[in-house]
Design a protein around this motif. Structure first.
Motif, PDB file in Angstrom:
ATOM      1  N   TRP A 225      64.118  51.110  28.561  1.00  0.00           N
ATOM      2  CA  TRP A 225      64.653  51.337  27.225  1.00  0.00           C
ATOM      3  C   TRP A 225      66.140  51.651  27.261  1.00  0.00           C
ATOM      4  CZ3 TRP A 225      60.306  55.250  27.581  1.00  0.00           C
ATOM      5  CH2 TRP A 225      59.074  54.636  27.361  1.00  0.00           C
ATOM      6  N   GLY A 226      66.858  51.104  26.267  1.00  0.00           N
ATOM      7  CA  GLY A 226      68.256  51.435  26.062  1.00  0.00           C
ATOM      8  C   GLY A 226      68.408  52.415  24.915  1.00  0.00           C
ATOM      9  N   ASN A 227      69.616  52.938  24.713  1.00  0.00           N
ATOM     10  CA  ASN A 227      69.842  53.920  23.652  1.00  0.00           C
ATOM     11  C   ASN A 227      69.554  53.332  22.269  1.00  0.00           C
ATOM     12  OD1 ASN A 227      72.175  52.399  24.471  1.00  0.00           O
ATOM     13  ND2 ASN A 227      73.475  53.673  23.191  1.00  0.00           N
ATOM     14  N   HIS A 228      69.889  52.053  22.053  1.00  0.00           N
ATOM     15  CA  HIS A 228      69.628  51.445  20.752  1.00  0.00           C
ATOM     16  C   HIS A 228      68.134  51.193  20.547  1.00  0.00           C
ATOM     17  CE1 HIS A 228      73.793  50.756  19.404  1.00  0.00           C
ATOM     18  NE2 HIS A 228      74.059  50.729  20.705  1.00  0.00           N
ATOM     19  N   ASP A 229      67.403  50.890  21.605  1.00  0.00           N
ATOM     20  CA  ASP A 229      65.949  50.732  21.495  1.00  0.00           C
ATOM     21  C   ASP A 229      65.300  52.058  21.122  1.00  0.00           C
ATOM     22  OD1 ASP A 229      66.334  48.104  22.476  1.00  0.00           O
ATOM     23  OD2 ASP A 229      66.216  48.833  24.536  1.00  0.00           O
ATOM     24  N   VAL A 230      65.732  53.121  21.790  1.00  0.00           N
ATOM     25  CA  VAL A 230      65.159  54.448  21.542  1.00  0.00           C
ATOM     26  C   VAL A 230      65.450  54.905  20.111  1.00  0.00           C
ATOM     27  CG1 VAL A 230      65.453  56.896  22.146  1.00  0.00           C
ATOM     28  CG2 VAL A 230      65.025  55.201  23.933  1.00  0.00           C
ATOM     29  N   LEU A 231      66.601  54.505  19.576  1.00  0.00           N
ATOM     30  CA  LEU A 231      66.927  54.860  18.194  1.00  0.00           C
ATOM     31  C   LEU A 231      65.883  54.283  17.232  1.00  0.00           C
ATOM     32  CD1 LEU A 231      69.220  56.411  16.759  1.00  0.00           C
ATOM     33  CD2 LEU A 231      70.327  54.213  16.376  1.00  0.00           C
ATOM     34  N   TRP A 232      65.542  53.006  17.422  1.00  0.00           N
ATOM     35  CA  TRP A 232      64.521  52.367  16.582  1.00  0.00           C
ATOM     36  C   TRP A 232      63.137  52.957  16.858  1.00  0.00           C
ATOM     37  CZ3 TRP A 232      64.719  48.429  12.827  1.00  0.00           C
ATOM     38  CH2 TRP A 232      65.999  47.955  12.549  1.00  0.00           C
ATOM     39  N   MET A 233      62.857  53.266  18.103  1.00  0.00           N
ATOM     40  CA  MET A 233      61.574  53.891  18.439  1.00  0.00           C
ATOM     41  C   MET A 233      61.456  55.257  17.758  1.00  0.00           C
ATOM     42  SD  MET A 233      61.651  52.768  22.454  1.00  0.00           S
ATOM     43  CE  MET A 233      60.172  53.594  23.044  1.00  0.00           C
ATOM     44  N   GLY A 234      62.581  56.005  17.735  1.00  0.00           N
ATOM     45  CA  GLY A 234      62.585  57.300  17.056  1.00  0.00           C
ATOM     46  C   GLY A 234      62.368  57.149  15.563  1.00  0.00           C
ATOM     47  N   ALA A 235      63.009  56.147  14.961  1.00  0.00           N
ATOM     48  CA  ALA A 235      62.832  55.906  13.530  1.00  0.00           C
ATOM     49  C   ALA A 235      61.377  55.561  13.217  1.00  0.00           C
ATOM     50  CB  ALA A 235      63.756  54.782  13.070  1.00  0.00           C
ATOM     51  N   ALA A 236      60.761  54.732  14.052  1.00  0.00           N
ATOM     52  CA  ALA A 236      59.361  54.353  13.846  1.00  0.00           C
ATOM     53  C   ALA A 236      58.418  55.528  14.086  1.00  0.00           C
ATOM     54  CB  ALA A 236      58.994  53.197  14.771  1.00  0.00           C
ATOM     55  N   SER A 237      58.869  56.512  14.866  1.00  0.00           N
ATOM     56  CA  SER A 237      58.048  57.683  15.178  1.00  0.00           C
ATOM     57  C   SER A 237      58.142  58.767  14.111  1.00  0.00           C
ATOM     58  CB  SER A 237      58.471  58.277  16.534  1.00  0.00           C
ATOM     59  OG  SER A 237      58.313  57.339  17.572  1.00  0.00           O
ATOM     60  N   GLY A 238      59.122  58.657  13.206  1.00  0.00           N
ATOM     61  CA  GLY A 238      59.245  59.643  12.137  1.00  0.00           C
ATOM     62  C   GLY A 238      60.496  60.484  12.172  1.00  0.00           C
ATOM     63  N   SER A 239      61.463  60.153  13.038  1.00  0.00           N
ATOM     64  CA  SER A 239      62.727  60.896  13.086  1.00  0.00           C
ATOM     65  C   SER A 239      63.651  60.394  11.979  1.00  0.00           C
ATOM     66  CB  SER A 239      63.411  60.729  14.445  1.00  0.00           C
ATOM     67  OG  SER A 239      64.751  61.202  14.380  1.00  0.00           O
ATOM     68  N   ALA A 240      63.923  61.259  10.997  1.00  0.00           N
ATOM     69  CA  ALA A 240      64.810  60.879   9.893  1.00  0.00           C
ATOM     70  C   ALA A 240      66.237  60.674  10.390  1.00  0.00           C
ATOM     71  CB  ALA A 240      64.770  61.953   8.808  1.00  0.00           C
ATOM     72  N   ALA A 241      66.667  61.465  11.380  1.00  0.00           N
ATOM     73  CA  ALA A 241      68.026  61.327  11.915  1.00  0.00           C
ATOM     74  C   ALA A 241      68.188  59.985  12.629  1.00  0.00           C
ATOM     75  CB  ALA A 241      68.344  62.480  12.862  1.00  0.00           C
ATOM     76  N   CYS A 242      67.180  59.582  13.391  1.00  0.00           N
ATOM     77  CA  CYS A 242      67.230  58.263  14.043  1.00  0.00           C
ATOM     78  C   CYS A 242      67.239  57.164  12.995  1.00  0.00           C
ATOM     79  CB  CYS A 242      66.039  58.089  14.983  1.00  0.00           C
ATOM     80  SG  CYS A 242      66.119  59.074  16.503  1.00  0.00           S
ATOM     81  N   MET A 243      66.420  57.315  11.979  1.00  0.00           N
ATOM     82  CA  MET A 243      66.345  56.307  10.923  1.00  0.00           C
ATOM     83  C   MET A 243      67.692  56.154  10.217  1.00  0.00           C
ATOM     84  SD  MET A 243      64.154  56.402   7.404  1.00  0.00           S
ATOM     85  CE  MET A 243      65.261  57.699   6.788  1.00  0.00           C
ATOM     86  N   ALA A 244      68.358  57.266   9.917  1.00  0.00           N
ATOM     87  CA  ALA A 244      69.654  57.210   9.243  1.00  0.00           C
ATOM     88  C   ALA A 244      70.672  56.469  10.105  1.00  0.00           C
ATOM     89  CB  ALA A 244      70.140  58.623   8.926  1.00  0.00           C
ATOM     90  N   ASN A 245      70.648  56.712  11.412  1.00  0.00           N
ATOM     91  CA  ASN A 245      71.543  55.997  12.328  1.00  0.00           C
ATOM     92  C   ASN A 245      71.250  54.502  12.345  1.00  0.00           C
ATOM     93  OD1 ASN A 245      73.504  57.585  14.268  1.00  0.00           O
ATOM     94  ND2 ASN A 245      71.761  58.954  13.919  1.00  0.00           N
ATOM     95  N   VAL A 246      69.961  54.145  12.346  1.00  0.00           N
ATOM     96  CA  VAL A 246      69.570  52.731  12.341  1.00  0.00           C
ATOM     97  C   VAL A 246      70.131  52.031  11.107  1.00  0.00           C
ATOM     98  CG1 VAL A 246      67.589  51.211  11.923  1.00  0.00           C
ATOM     99  CG2 VAL A 246      67.502  52.871  13.784  1.00  0.00           C
ATOM    100  N   ILE A 247      69.980  52.662   9.951  1.00  0.00           N
ATOM    101  CA  ILE A 247      70.461  52.047   8.705  1.00  0.00           C
ATOM    102  C   ILE A 247      71.981  51.975   8.695  1.00  0.00           C
ATOM    103  CG2 ILE A 247      70.531  52.278   6.197  1.00  0.00           C
ATOM    104  CD1 ILE A 247      67.776  53.692   6.395  1.00  0.00           C
ATOM    105  N   ARG A 248      72.644  53.052   9.142  1.00  0.00           N
ATOM    106  CA  ARG A 248      74.113  53.058   9.161  1.00  0.00           C
ATOM    107  C   ARG A 248      74.651  51.932  10.049  1.00  0.00           C
ATOM    108  NH1 ARG A 248      77.450  54.506  12.819  1.00  0.00           N
ATOM    109  NH2 ARG A 248      75.914  55.725  13.996  1.00  0.00           N
ATOM    110  N   ILE A 249      74.094  51.779  11.252  1.00  0.00           N
ATOM    111  CA  ILE A 249      74.572  50.736  12.171  1.00  0.00           C
ATOM    112  C   ILE A 249      74.320  49.351  11.585  1.00  0.00           C
ATOM    113  CG2 ILE A 249      74.203  49.694  14.446  1.00  0.00           C
ATOM    114  CD1 ILE A 249      73.574  52.577  15.454  1.00  0.00           C
ATOM    115  N   SER A 250      73.155  49.170  10.975  1.00  0.00           N
ATOM    116  CA  SER A 250      72.837  47.872  10.371  1.00  0.00           C
ATOM    117  C   SER A 250      73.791  47.560   9.228  1.00  0.00           C
ATOM    118  CB  SER A 250      71.391  47.861   9.879  1.00  0.00           C
ATOM    119  OG  SER A 250      70.486  48.018  10.966  1.00  0.00           O
ATOM    120  N   ALA A 251      74.145  48.574   8.443  1.00  0.00           N
ATOM    121  CA  ALA A 251      75.115  48.373   7.361  1.00  0.00           C
ATOM    122  C   ALA A 251      76.502  48.079   7.924  1.00  0.00           C
ATOM    123  CB  ALA A 251      75.150  49.604   6.460  1.00  0.00           C
ATOM    124  N   ARG A 252      76.872  48.805   8.965  1.00  0.00           N
ATOM    125  CA  ARG A 252      78.197  48.637   9.567  1.00  0.00           C
ATOM    126  C   ARG A 252      78.398  47.213  10.075  1.00  0.00           C
ATOM    127  NH1 ARG A 252      83.320  50.296   9.362  1.00  0.00           N
ATOM    128  NH2 ARG A 252      84.306  50.599  11.377  1.00  0.00           N
TER     129      ARG A 252
END
Length: 661
Positions: A225-252
């Protein structure tokens, strides 16, 4: 606990007679004398589906190498390039060629020649595998025909008419394209035996979901796993902070389609909130990065909307992260409590004791007296987005695949694979992180991270009782003791709000400064139980700036960095489009790739990725399966079968001679 006697009796159910046991021993011993199969290492794919697909289809240039070995002197360069392109994209290339031919006779001749050549190439490619393994790679629809052609009898010349009739009949039934495509599929699958994905499938590029779909239906593989993979894994697991990062990066990166279209997660709550609350058009720092070729395809109003979404989710992210930091003083991240450092009246922020003017001083949802408190509207947005991530069937399926095939690190055939680093203190010792009052470092720390990741996902439906695991998953994204991050801080706030680039600096962990140190490589290999004289460390994560002379081979070749920049966002910096690594029975080769133009260019103009190979290690004697990790397992199986055979001979276990009846 299974005793030796119980184990042998269980084994006897699979091999119920001495004859079957002997046959399997002979089979395993023969397999162990085959040449070691090819391993293919890739990293930092970042959603670049077309380029990744091409590298997988051409086996990092392996297909073309085999074509040259067989056909050099027999075919022209143009013919060899055409054959390679047919292997990579059989249906598209054949349709294009056939459309250019004028008569039925020319078409039949093309099909006949191509089938003969591609069958010869396939037979050469699969020659180091057992027939059993090859059969598993052959598409079921054409299994009989392909087996007949691949394993044809070269001694009995009177069967040549038989093989010729097979080809002519296939052509006459208008099934030649399908057969060529099926054989091409076998070549693609077996030109490389095992794929290692050393992290970061997600973010920046548009199609990480398609890459995972390809992996789910393709090679035998493992994933670190890489850091970006773990971010999505965290979002899918229920981490709101990981989810916010996923959306921000996708928007960026103007890549919100991955969330909405690929995973069916509605961003309407965020869009509505951003338009309703961020009323003033003060969003310049939050503008998405748009490729020049996409500028004409996106409306100005859409760009404005994405920028406002980015602005809104960034503030939500900083609030969520601040709460995590407050819950965990052991994370040592007080310097990331960025909303505390803002002077909301003057529009400045104090960083490391110095005041800086901000590019934007518009914070309609921040209460200066309690800056990390989410407003009622923000709470509702987070809850609705989180429901979308947790209920996305496709995302959950992909994360489950990452968990089933993945790990924080892997020891395989004497090599140590991990995405980022093993965090070090300034004195070179392994950095510690206290988790539940126990300090972990080195291998133990990475083991603990993996345990927490798996536990966090398994408990995803009980978010309130899963906070500690989810917080630690977020820490893996940007914590200083994270093996996936490897820096002192992540300066997201500074990059968005402060023009002065001295505030954007992220100091790398000592590991990255010391990667050329042979002693460090030895120390890390020993820490993970590997022989430093034999093994290598294989990393991704940090783009290699070959453009300015950086070498991906570190520490006298003991450490190899294979992130050369699949992501288009990195290619201006790196000067190339990725590294891959090949490890076969002859040794290890590093392959550097030039940028992939397009699938259409590859098919129409036969533009392959230009690749350059360098030998990392060369085997003095060709390596066999017996000398690999697979060989160790097969050796143990032989020992077990020999014990079963002795039990049959002594009468300790009675053969089931009726098992075949």
């Amino acid at each position: 606990m299974i005793t030796k006697d119980k184990y042998l009796r269980l084994l006897a159910k699979e091999y119920p007679t001495a004859a079957k046991t002997v046959t399997e021993i002979i089979n395993l011993e023969a397999i162990m004398n085959l040449p070691k199969a090819t391993e293919h290492f890739i990293s930092d794919l970042h959603g670049e589906y077309d380029a990744v697909q091409h590298v997988l289809r051409n086996g990092s240039g392996n297909v073309k190498e085999k074509i040259r070995e067989i056909f050099q002197g027999r075919l022209s360069t143009r013919e060899m390039n055409q054959l390679a392109t047919i292997v990579y994209y059989p249906e598209d290339k054949i349709d294009m060629i056939v459309d250019s031919l004028e008569s039925e006779e020319e078409i039949n001749e093309f099909y006949s020649l191509t089938l003969l050549r591609i069958t010869e190439l396939c037979a050469f490619t699969v020659s180091k595998y057992t027939r059993s393994k090859v059969r598993k790679a052959i598409p079921a629809d054409y299994a009989y025909i392909i087996e007949e052609l691949l394993f044809k009898d070269t001694i009995m010349t009177n069967k040549e008419d038989y093989y010729e009739k097979i080809i002519k009949t296939v052509i006459s039934l208008d099934r030649a394209t399908e057969l060529i495509a099926a054989i091409s599929h076998v070549i693609q699958r077996l030109v490389v035996d095992h794929l290692h994905v050393v992290g970061d499938i997600y973010d920046r590029g548009p199609f990480p979901d398609k890459i995972i779909d390809t992996f789910m239906d393709g090679h035998e593989l493992d994933i670190q796993w890489g850091n970006h993979d773990v971010l999505w894994m965290g979002a899918a697991s229920g981490s709101a902070a990981c989810m916010a990062n996923v959306i921000r990066i996708s928007a960026r990166y103007n890549n919100l389609e991955i969330i909405e279209d690929a995973y069916g997660i509605s961003l309407r709550p965020l869009i509505t909130f951003a338009e309703m609350v961020y009323k003033e058009d003060r969003y310049e720092p939050f503008m998405p990065k748009i490729n020049s070729e996409d500028e004409s395809k996106i409306f100005p109003e859409e760009i404005r909307q994405i920028a406002k979404m980015n602005q809104a989710i960034s503030i939500i992210q900083f609030k969520l992260e601040g709460e995590i930091i407050k819950r965990h003083p052991e994370f040592d991240m007080a310097d990331r409590m960025v909303l505390d450092f803002i002077d909301y009246e003057t529009g400045t922020v104090n960083l490391d004791g110095k005041d800086y003017p901000m590019l934007c001083d518009y914070f309609p949802t921040v209460d200066p007296a309690d800056p990390y408190r989410l407003t009622e509207e923000e709470i509702l947005v987070v809850e609705r987005l989180m429901t979308g991530f947790q209920n996305s069937e496709r995302l959950q399926k992909h994360v489950q695949f990452l968990l089933s095939k993945g790990s924080m690190y892997l020891s395989y055939n004497d090599n140590l694979l991990f995405h980022g680093c093993v965090p070090l203190n300034p004195d070179g010792s392994f950095m510690e992180l206290p988790i539940a009052n126990v300090k972990y470092s080195g291998k133990a720390l990475l083991d603990k991270y993996e345990e927490v990741l798996r536990r966090g996902y398994l408990n995803r439906e009980a978010t309130k009782h899963n906070i500690r695991s989810l917080d630690l998953i977020w820490y893996l994204w940007e914590g200083k003791a994270s093996s996936l991050f490897g820096k002192d801080k992540m300066t997201t706030f500074e990059r968005l709000y402060v023009a002065d680039k001295e505030t954007h600096v992220e100091k790398k962990n000592l590991y990255y400064e010391q990667r050329d140190n042979v002693e460090l490589s030895y120390k890390i290999l020993k820490e993970f139980g590997l022989d430093p004289k034999k093994g290598h460390i294989i990393n991704g994560h940090t783009p290699v700036k070959e453009k300015i002379g950086e070498n991906p081979l570190k520490a006298d070749g003991k450490l190899i960095v294979i992130d050369g920049g699949f992501s288009k966002a990195y290619q201006n910096t790196t000067g190339l489009a990725g590294y891959t690594l090949l490890y076969n029975s002859f040794g290890m080769q590093l392959v550097s790739h030039q940028p992939f133009t397009s699938r259409q260019d590859a098919i129409e103009n036969e533009k392959d990725i230009v690749s350059t190979r360098r030998i990392v290690d060369k085997e003095l004697e060709r390596k066999t399966v017996r000398q690999t990790d697979v060989g160790k397992k097969l050796t143990q199986q032989v020992i077990d079968l020999q014990q079963l055979l002795r039990a049959y001979k002594s009468g300790e276990i009675v053969e089931d001679l009726l098992s075949d009846k």
